[in-house]
Design a protein around this motif. Structure first.
Motif, PDB file in Angstrom:
ATOM      1  N   ARG A  15      61.889-100.491  51.461  1.00 46.79           N
ATOM      2  CA  ARG A  15      62.213 -99.920  50.157  1.00 46.79           C
ATOM      3  C   ARG A  15      62.376 -98.413  50.275  1.00 46.79           C
ATOM      4  O   ARG A  15      61.579 -97.741  50.921  1.00 46.79           O
ATOM      5  N   GLN A  16      63.420 -97.924  49.632  1.00 45.23           N
ATOM      6  CA  GLN A  16      63.645 -96.489  49.608  1.00 45.23           C
ATOM      7  C   GLN A  16      62.643 -95.839  48.655  1.00 45.23           C
ATOM      8  O   GLN A  16      62.313 -96.404  47.605  1.00 45.23           O
ATOM      9  N   PRO A  17      62.094 -94.675  49.000  1.00 46.02           N
ATOM     10  CA  PRO A  17      61.161 -94.012  48.081  1.00 46.02           C
ATOM     11  C   PRO A  17      61.849 -93.642  46.774  1.00 46.02           C
ATOM     12  O   PRO A  17      62.994 -93.193  46.761  1.00 46.02           O
ATOM     13  N   ARG A  18      61.137 -93.854  45.687  1.00 44.43           N
ATOM     14  CA  ARG A  18      61.697 -93.577  44.369  1.00 44.43           C
ATOM     15  C   ARG A  18      61.784 -92.078  44.140  1.00 44.43           C
ATOM     16  O   ARG A  18      60.909 -91.313  44.540  1.00 44.43           O
ATOM     17  N   TRP A  19      62.866 -91.666  43.465  1.00 45.75           N
ATOM     18  CA  TRP A  19      63.045 -90.258  43.158  1.00 45.75           C
ATOM     19  C   TRP A  19      62.099 -89.865  42.035  1.00 45.75           C
ATOM     20  O   TRP A  19      61.923 -90.578  41.044  1.00 45.75           O
ATOM     21  N   LYS A  20      61.424 -88.727  42.195  1.00 48.23           N
ATOM     22  CA  LYS A  20      60.510 -88.212  41.201  1.00 48.23           C
ATOM     23  C   LYS A  20      61.135 -87.007  40.508  1.00 48.23           C
ATOM     24  O   LYS A  20      61.821 -86.214  41.148  1.00 48.23           O
ATOM     25  N   LYS A  21      60.871 -86.901  39.228  1.00 46.62           N
ATOM     26  CA  LYS A  21      61.436 -85.817  38.437  1.00 46.62           C
ATOM     27  C   LYS A  21      60.972 -84.480  38.986  1.00 46.62           C
ATOM     28  O   LYS A  21      59.801 -84.285  39.290  1.00 46.62           O
ATOM     29  N   GLY A  22      61.921 -83.555  39.147  1.00 48.58           N
ATOM     30  CA  GLY A  22      61.619 -82.247  39.702  1.00 48.58           C
ATOM     31  C   GLY A  22      61.995 -82.116  41.160  1.00 48.58           C
ATOM     32  O   GLY A  22      62.156 -80.999  41.661  1.00 48.58           O
ATOM     33  N   GLU A  23      62.140 -83.231  41.872  1.00 48.25           N
ATOM     34  CA  GLU A  23      62.545 -83.200  43.272  1.00 48.25           C
ATOM     35  C   GLU A  23      64.065 -83.236  43.371  1.00 48.25           C
ATOM     36  O   GLU A  23      64.751 -83.745  42.476  1.00 48.25           O
ATOM     37  N   PRO A  24      64.643 -82.697  44.455  1.00 46.29           N
ATOM     38  CA  PRO A  24      66.097 -82.805  44.640  1.00 46.29           C
ATOM     39  C   PRO A  24      66.515 -84.257  44.835  1.00 46.29           C
ATOM     40  O   PRO A  24      65.848 -85.022  45.534  1.00 46.29           O
ATOM     41  N   ARG A  25      67.597 -84.615  44.219  1.00 41.86           N
ATOM     42  CA  ARG A  25      68.061 -86.000  44.316  1.00 41.86           C
ATOM     43  C   ARG A  25      68.604 -86.271  45.720  1.00 41.86           C
ATOM     44  O   ARG A  25      69.232 -85.406  46.329  1.00 41.86           O
ATOM     45  N   PRO A  26      68.386 -87.483  46.240  1.00 43.90           N
ATOM     46  CA  PRO A  26      68.875 -87.790  47.591  1.00 43.90           C
ATOM     47  C   PRO A  26      70.386 -87.833  47.654  1.00 43.90           C
ATOM     48  O   PRO A  26      71.059 -88.176  46.679  1.00 43.90           O
ATOM     49  N   VAL A  27      70.929 -87.463  48.823  1.00 46.42           N
ATOM     50  CA  VAL A  27      72.375 -87.461  49.036  1.00 46.42           C
ATOM     51  C   VAL A  27      72.772 -88.501  50.078  1.00 46.42           C
ATOM     52  O   VAL A  27      73.838 -89.097  49.998  1.00 46.42           O
ATOM     53  N   TRP A  28      71.890 -88.732  51.073  1.00 49.39           N
ATOM     54  CA  TRP A  28      72.160 -89.721  52.113  1.00 49.39           C
ATOM     55  C   TRP A  28      71.037 -90.739  52.164  1.00 49.39           C
ATOM     56  O   TRP A  28      69.891 -90.450  51.820  1.00 49.39           O
ATOM     57  N   LYS A  29      71.386 -91.938  52.637  1.00 49.49           N
ATOM     58  CA  LYS A  29      70.421 -93.015  52.768  1.00 49.49           C
ATOM     59  C   LYS A  29      69.954 -93.214  54.204  1.00 49.49           C
ATOM     60  O   LYS A  29      68.870 -93.758  54.436  1.00 49.49           O
ATOM     61  N   LYS A  30      70.774 -92.799  55.164  1.00 47.72           N
ATOM     62  CA  LYS A  30      70.475 -93.066  56.577  1.00 47.72           C
ATOM     63  C   LYS A  30      71.364 -92.177  57.427  1.00 47.72           C
ATOM     64  O   LYS A  30      72.272 -91.491  56.925  1.00 47.72           O
ATOM     65  N   VAL A  31      71.111 -92.185  58.737  1.00 49.40           N
ATOM     66  CA  VAL A  31      72.007 -91.559  59.705  1.00 49.40           C
ATOM     67  C   VAL A  31      73.017 -92.621  60.130  1.00 49.40           C
ATOM     68  O   VAL A  31      72.640 -93.655  60.691  1.00 49.40           O
ATOM     69  N   SER A  32      74.286 -92.383  59.864  1.00 49.56           N
ATOM     70  CA  SER A  32      75.309 -93.380  60.183  1.00 49.56           C
ATOM     71  C   SER A  32      75.325 -93.671  61.675  1.00 49.56           C
ATOM     72  O   SER A  32      75.169 -92.781  62.513  1.00 49.56           O
ATOM     73  N   ILE A  33      75.485 -94.942  62.002  1.00 52.40           N
ATOM     74  CA  ILE A  33      75.501 -95.348  63.405  1.00 52.40           C
ATOM     75  C   ILE A  33      76.702 -94.767  64.152  1.00 52.40           C
ATOM     76  O   ILE A  33      76.684 -94.648  65.385  1.00 52.40           O
ATOM     77  N   PHE A  34      77.734 -94.341  63.428  1.00 53.64           N
ATOM     78  CA  PHE A  34      78.921 -93.787  64.093  1.00 53.64           C
ATOM     79  C   PHE A  34      78.637 -92.422  64.720  1.00 53.64           C
ATOM     80  O   PHE A  34      79.405 -91.971  65.572  1.00 53.64           O
TER      81      PHE A  34
END
Length: 554
Positions: free
Chosen positions: A219-238
């Motif tokens: 499970r991905q960690p839930r975003w908490k108010k006040g924190e920067p929103r995530p932009v990436w989910k993983k390091v692409s295998i490419f």
């Protein structure tokens, strides 16, 4: 652009790796992937994902022909691979790494051997698949893969969707569209378009995701108010390809999905096609709130206004209770530590901790409809949920009052099981349904939880017999919500345990005199019998929490 050879990526490859460009037989490839349902005609939910490689060395009229497209992988369903597609792509990436280093081949036309190399220029997919291949977040407030964390998104309250705005930033500084407020979002655009990140910058910004573990249960960690929103989910295998971070364009969108979605939206709105048009009441409300096209605000009342008008109309045959419920309860909500419903007293856990009698355990029996098999057979079953009362509220609707219980419910997957003797045991530390803690007081049944000496933190569920007596209040105890149970357990005729050879003892009726107390670990009360399991622990401590239940009337 007539051919991928006209693209910037092709020219950058020739410039950065001239030894690769000097051999015209070296392969330039593109990877494409998307999901489809092979059983669409049977109305079965299934998703298969083929992974294809196209060869761009061929002329434009041949490189997209089926005979020149290679099927490298076929990821079978029944569900899409999602973020875990990298696991399936690992063998293909290893082959592409070896192809970049070179393989000795023989040219039958020129009758000579040469070193064949290949490079993957980009991937082709629709937008959801682009998020799986690139690792970008493609939903929410950072859904633009170009703007990244400079995405300007707005939440449409009525339409209930997040949309990306501020497209006019890409216009020249003096473009007239930048000043047209009413035609767009009622603002003058003064911003500058963000510069897309290079492959090297992206690779540096995803280093903190190297520890990502693939798998559906992660499970991905839930975003908490006040924190920067995530932009990436993983390091692409490419990025395991040593040349990938130096390519200017790494992921592209296929034309078919863009044309289809945009054309359907435009034509559906212009022709007002049912199910395809975007001109809806919620959209017009959002436009009016933004201050644009206010003349299109819906004049017909919404659902809330319709209900209010019907309630105010005295000619409608609406029950009085429904009218009071529609008005809502009193905002001053009283709370109780104990409450009596149909002659049964319920206490909060905090009150039970100070008493010898346990009245905070509850269960709810629900009916569940299951759809099983390919034929979708419908089966009805029941499910019992167990919990502990933490607070008791009373909703006041002026004409009547409704007691509700706020409970800590046990997770049905992790905290409930059946032991070898067939008794239900629960773990009150493994909680679930945190977003749905309330239950009506009339819908619960009282249960008792007894420590299980065989497993730490687990409790045996004791279901109490149904009572056929009702509350009888005298003048002295008028208004009391407390049930006083007996403080001592009277056992008139216990048999001697030493005379029994059986591993389990069933004690029925009143023949219980002479029972050896130090050999019993756990006693489970049922309507007509008690089952005792043996282990050298004190008898008295075991029965402290069930004092009074034996002599209660049936």
């Amino acid at each position: 652009m007539r051919h991928p050879a006209d693209s910037k990526t092709w020219k950058d490859v020739d410039q950065k790796w001239p030894d690769f460009a000097s051999e015209t037989r070296n392969l330039r490839l593109a990877l494409s992937s998307d999901g489809f349902n092979p059983f669409h005609g049977n109305r079965t939910d299934y998703s298969s994902w083929p992974v294809l490689l196209s060869i761009y060395n061929l002329p434009s009229w041949l490189c997209m022909k089926r005979r020149y497209i290679m099927l490298c992988l076929l990821i079978s369903g029944p569900t899409e691979p999602g973020n875990d597609i990298d696991v399936f792509l690992q063998p293909l990436i290893e082959d592409l790494q070896e192809l970049w280093r070179g393989k000795q081949m023989y040219d039958a036309y020129k009758k000579e051997s040469f070193m064949l190399r290949g490079i993957l220029l980009w991937t082709i997919s629709d937008y959801p698949a682009l998020g799986n291949l690139s690792g970008n977040v493609i939903k929410g407030y950072n859904a633009c893969t170009i703007c990244i964390d400079e995405t300007k998104a707005t939440r449409l309250v009525n339409y209930r969707k997040t949309v990306i705005m501020r497209h006019r930033r890409w216009f020249p500084r003096n473009h007239p569209y930048r000043r047209q407020k009413s035609a767009f979002d009622n603002t003058v655009e003064k911003g500058v378009a963000p510069v897309p990140l290079t492959g090297e910058e992206v690779f540096q910004r995803v280093q903190h995701l190297r520890a990502h573990v693939f798998g559906k249960k992660q499970r991905q960690p839930r975003w908490k108010k006040g924190e920067p929103r995530p932009v990436w989910k993983k390091v692409s295998i490419f990025f395991q390809l040593e040349y990938w971070e130096f390519l200017p364009v790494r992921h592209v969108l296929d034309v078919m999905h863009i044309e289809k979605n945009i054309c359907e939206a435009l034509l559906g709105t212009l022709l007002n096609i049912p199910g395809k048009t975007k001109d809806r009441e919620s959209v017009r409300l959002d436009m009016a709130e933004m201050g644009i096209r206010t003349e299109l605000r819906p004049k017909t009342p919404g659902n809330k206004e319709k209900i209010e008008s019907e309630l105010l109309d005295g000619h409608n045959n609406i029950p009085e209770e429904i009218r009071w419920i529609a008005e809502g309860p009193n905002k001053n909500v009283p709370t109780f530590s104990g409450y009596r419903i149909n002659g049964v007293t319920f206490n909060t856990k905090e009150r039970d901790d100070t008493r010898q009698v346990q009245c905070s355990g509850v269960c709810v029996v629900t009916d569940i409809m299951l759809i099983q098999g390919k034929e979708k057979n419908i089966e009805h079953t029941s499910q019992t949920y167990y919990g502990v009362i933490t607070s008791i509220w009373e909703l006041d609707y002026n004409k009547f009052r409704v007691p509700i219980f706020r409970c800590n419910w046990v997770d049905m997957n992790r905290g409930v099981k059946v032991d070898d003797l067939g008794y239900t045991i629960i773990n009150l530390n493994k909680l679930g349904f945190v977003n749905d803690p309330f239950v009506l007081g009339k819908h619960v049944k009282q249960v008792c939880y007894i420590d299980d000496p065989l497993e730490k933190h687990w409790y045996v569920v004791l279901k109490l017999p149904e009572k056929n007596w009702y509350e009888q209040c005298d003048d002295e105890n008028d208004g009391s919500v407390e049930i006083e149970l007996e403080n001592e357990l009277h056992l008139p005729m216990f048999p001697n345990v030493d005379e029994l050879d059986e591993e389990k003892l069933v004690i029925c009726g009143t023949k219980m005199n002479g029972f050896n107390s130090h050999d019993v670990t756990n006693v489970i009360i049922e309507p007509d019998f008690i089952v005792a399991r043996f282990c050298p622990i004190p008898w008295k401590s075991l029965f402290d929490c069930i004092i009074g239940f034996m002599d209660m009337p049936n």
